[in-house]
Scaffold this motif. Structure first.
Motif, PDB file in Angstrom:
ATOM      1  N   ALA A  32     -10.563   2.293  -6.166  1.00  0.00           N
ATOM      2  CA  ALA A  32      -9.682   2.311  -7.342  1.00  0.00           C
ATOM      3  C   ALA A  32      -8.207   2.435  -6.958  1.00  0.00           C
ATOM      4  O   ALA A  32      -7.338   1.904  -7.657  1.00  0.00           O
ATOM      5  CB  ALA A  32     -10.074   3.462  -8.263  1.00  0.00           C
ATOM      6  N   LEU A  33      -7.910   3.107  -5.860  1.00  0.00           N
ATOM      7  CA  LEU A  33      -6.515   3.271  -5.445  1.00  0.00           C
ATOM      8  C   LEU A  33      -5.990   2.076  -4.642  1.00  0.00           C
ATOM      9  O   LEU A  33      -4.803   1.750  -4.733  1.00  0.00           O
ATOM     10  CB  LEU A  33      -6.358   4.551  -4.613  1.00  0.00           C
ATOM     11  N   CYS A  34      -6.841   1.450  -3.869  1.00  0.00           N
ATOM     12  CA  CYS A  34      -6.385   0.350  -2.998  1.00  0.00           C
ATOM     13  C   CYS A  34      -6.286  -0.994  -3.707  1.00  0.00           C
ATOM     14  O   CYS A  34      -5.402  -1.793  -3.383  1.00  0.00           O
ATOM     15  CB  CYS A  34      -7.320   0.221  -1.798  1.00  0.00           C
ATOM     16  N   ASN A  35      -7.172  -1.250  -4.638  1.00  0.00           N
ATOM     17  CA  ASN A  35      -7.167  -2.575  -5.258  1.00  0.00           C
ATOM     18  C   ASN A  35      -5.894  -2.895  -6.034  1.00  0.00           C
ATOM     19  O   ASN A  35      -5.434  -4.040  -5.970  1.00  0.00           O
ATOM     20  CB  ASN A  35      -8.425  -2.794  -6.083  1.00  0.00           C
ATOM     21  N   PRO A  36      -5.292  -1.961  -6.737  1.00  0.00           N
ATOM     22  CA  PRO A  36      -3.998  -2.299  -7.357  1.00  0.00           C
ATOM     23  C   PRO A  36      -2.944  -2.693  -6.322  1.00  0.00           C
ATOM     24  O   PRO A  36      -2.138  -3.598  -6.565  1.00  0.00           O
ATOM     25  CB  PRO A  36      -3.602  -1.014  -8.083  1.00  0.00           C
ATOM     26  N   ILE A  37      -2.992  -2.063  -5.157  1.00  0.00           N
ATOM     27  CA  ILE A  37      -2.051  -2.414  -4.094  1.00  0.00           C
ATOM     28  C   ILE A  37      -2.320  -3.836  -3.606  1.00  0.00           C
ATOM     29  O   ILE A  37      -1.394  -4.629  -3.407  1.00  0.00           O
ATOM     30  CB  ILE A  37      -2.141  -1.396  -2.933  1.00  0.00           C
ATOM     31  N   VAL A  38      -3.598  -4.160  -3.425  1.00  0.00           N
ATOM     32  CA  VAL A  38      -3.979  -5.504  -2.989  1.00  0.00           C
ATOM     33  C   VAL A  38      -3.496  -6.543  -4.005  1.00  0.00           C
ATOM     34  O   VAL A  38      -2.960  -7.594  -3.627  1.00  0.00           O
ATOM     35  CB  VAL A  38      -5.515  -5.593  -2.794  1.00  0.00           C
ATOM     36  N   ILE A  39      -3.662  -6.234  -5.272  1.00  0.00           N
ATOM     37  CA  ILE A  39      -3.244  -7.168  -6.326  1.00  0.00           C
ATOM     38  C   ILE A  39      -1.723  -7.375  -6.295  1.00  0.00           C
ATOM     39  O   ILE A  39      -1.242  -8.511  -6.360  1.00  0.00           O
ATOM     40  CB  ILE A  39      -3.723  -6.680  -7.709  1.00  0.00           C
ATOM     41  N   VAL A  40      -0.974  -6.291  -6.169  1.00  0.00           N
ATOM     42  CA  VAL A  40       0.487  -6.387  -6.119  1.00  0.00           C
ATOM     43  C   VAL A  40       0.928  -7.193  -4.903  1.00  0.00           C
ATOM     44  O   VAL A  40       1.806  -8.071  -5.001  1.00  0.00           O
ATOM     45  CB  VAL A  40       1.131  -4.981  -6.123  1.00  0.00           C
ATOM     46  N   VAL A  41       0.311  -6.929  -3.756  1.00  0.00           N
ATOM     47  CA  VAL A  41       0.669  -7.673  -2.539  1.00  0.00           C
ATOM     48  C   VAL A  41       0.389  -9.162  -2.733  1.00  0.00           C
ATOM     49  O   VAL A  41       1.191 -10.012  -2.338  1.00  0.00           O
ATOM     50  CB  VAL A  41      -0.096  -7.116  -1.311  1.00  0.00           C
ATOM     51  N   ASN A  42      -0.738  -9.480  -3.369  1.00  0.00           N
ATOM     52  CA  ASN A  42      -1.061 -10.891  -3.615  1.00  0.00           C
ATOM     53  C   ASN A  42       0.014 -11.553  -4.484  1.00  0.00           C
ATOM     54  O   ASN A  42       0.508 -12.637  -4.159  1.00  0.00           O
ATOM     55  CB  ASN A  42      -2.422 -11.003  -4.273  1.00  0.00           C
ATOM     56  N   TYR A  43       0.382 -10.910  -5.577  1.00  0.00           N
ATOM     57  CA  TYR A  43       1.377 -11.507  -6.480  1.00  0.00           C
ATOM     58  C   TYR A  43       2.759 -11.593  -5.839  1.00  0.00           C
ATOM     59  O   TYR A  43       3.536 -12.477  -6.173  1.00  0.00           O
ATOM     60  CB  TYR A  43       1.436 -10.745  -7.803  1.00  0.00           C
ATOM     61  N   MET A  44       3.060 -10.690  -4.904  1.00  0.00           N
ATOM     62  CA  MET A  44       4.368 -10.723  -4.242  1.00  0.00           C
ATOM     63  C   MET A  44       4.421 -11.767  -3.129  1.00  0.00           C
ATOM     64  O   MET A  44       5.487 -12.330  -2.869  1.00  0.00           O
ATOM     65  CB  MET A  44       4.701  -9.343  -3.666  1.00  0.00           C
ATOM     66  N   THR A  45       3.294 -12.012  -2.451  1.00  0.00           N
ATOM     67  CA  THR A  45       3.317 -12.904  -1.292  1.00  0.00           C
ATOM     68  C   THR A  45       2.877 -14.329  -1.608  1.00  0.00           C
ATOM     69  O   THR A  45       3.447 -15.278  -1.075  1.00  0.00           O
ATOM     70  CB  THR A  45       2.432 -12.356  -0.156  1.00  0.00           C
ATOM     71  N   SER A  46       1.855 -14.480  -2.423  1.00  0.00           N
ATOM     72  CA  SER A  46       1.371 -15.835  -2.717  1.00  0.00           C
ATOM     73  C   SER A  46       0.786 -15.894  -4.125  1.00  0.00           C
ATOM     74  O   SER A  46      -0.423 -15.970  -4.305  1.00  0.00           O
ATOM     75  CB  SER A  46       0.330 -16.269  -1.683  1.00  0.00           C
ATOM     76  N   PRO A  47       1.659 -15.860  -5.123  1.00  0.00           N
ATOM     77  CA  PRO A  47       1.182 -15.849  -6.507  1.00  0.00           C
ATOM     78  C   PRO A  47       0.467 -17.130  -6.931  1.00  0.00           C
ATOM     79  O   PRO A  47      -0.262 -17.134  -7.919  1.00  0.00           O
ATOM     80  CB  PRO A  47       2.458 -15.637  -7.329  1.00  0.00           C
ATOM     81  N   GLU A  48       0.636 -18.201  -6.158  1.00  0.00           N
ATOM     82  CA  GLU A  48      -0.024 -19.457  -6.518  1.00  0.00           C
ATOM     83  C   GLU A  48      -1.524 -19.428  -6.221  1.00  0.00           C
ATOM     84  O   GLU A  48      -2.277 -20.217  -6.776  1.00  0.00           O
ATOM     85  CB  GLU A  48       0.635 -20.644  -5.796  1.00  0.00           C
TER      86      GLU A  48
END
Length: 107
Positions: A32-48
């Motif tokens: 629960a704590l790590c997945n929001p971080i993973v999601i944010v990193v995805n949207y910041m690095t490769s949102p496509e």
């Protein structure tokens, strides 16, 4: 004496179960704590490309399987299956010992 032994065994079994449950909740908390971080990193690095879905789904499957095991709900690999496998292995070993002991006598 026998009662003390069984009570001790029951206590250690209960203690083991509590550790398993605690381990599951720790796993769930990290998920629960790590997945929001993973999601944010995805949207910041490769949102496509939304690769976070694969991470959340894969780890989510692991969480579900962990929970099924801890709370004794698995459709497979349960206590009954374990006992059956133990009996099969012991029978196989006994059969091999018998074959080896009979084979040694005739040589």
């Amino acid at each position: 004496m026998e009662k003390d032994f069984t009570e001790t065994v029951r206590y250690f079994d209960a203690q083991k179960k509590v550790k398993e449950i605690r381990g599951f909740y720790e796993h769930l908390t990290v998920y629960a704590l790590c997945n929001p971080i993973v999601i944010v990193v995805n949207y910041m690095t490769s949102p496509e490309y939304l690769w976070w879905i694969w991470s959340v789904m894969g780890w989510g499957i692991a969480i579900v399987l962990h929970g099924l095991k801890v709370f004794s709900l698995p459709p497979f690999f349960n206590k009954k299956w374990e006992e059956k496998k133990i009996r099969e292995i012991l029978e196989k070993e006994n059969q091999q010992r018998l074959e080896n002991s009979h084979g040694n006598r005739f040589k």
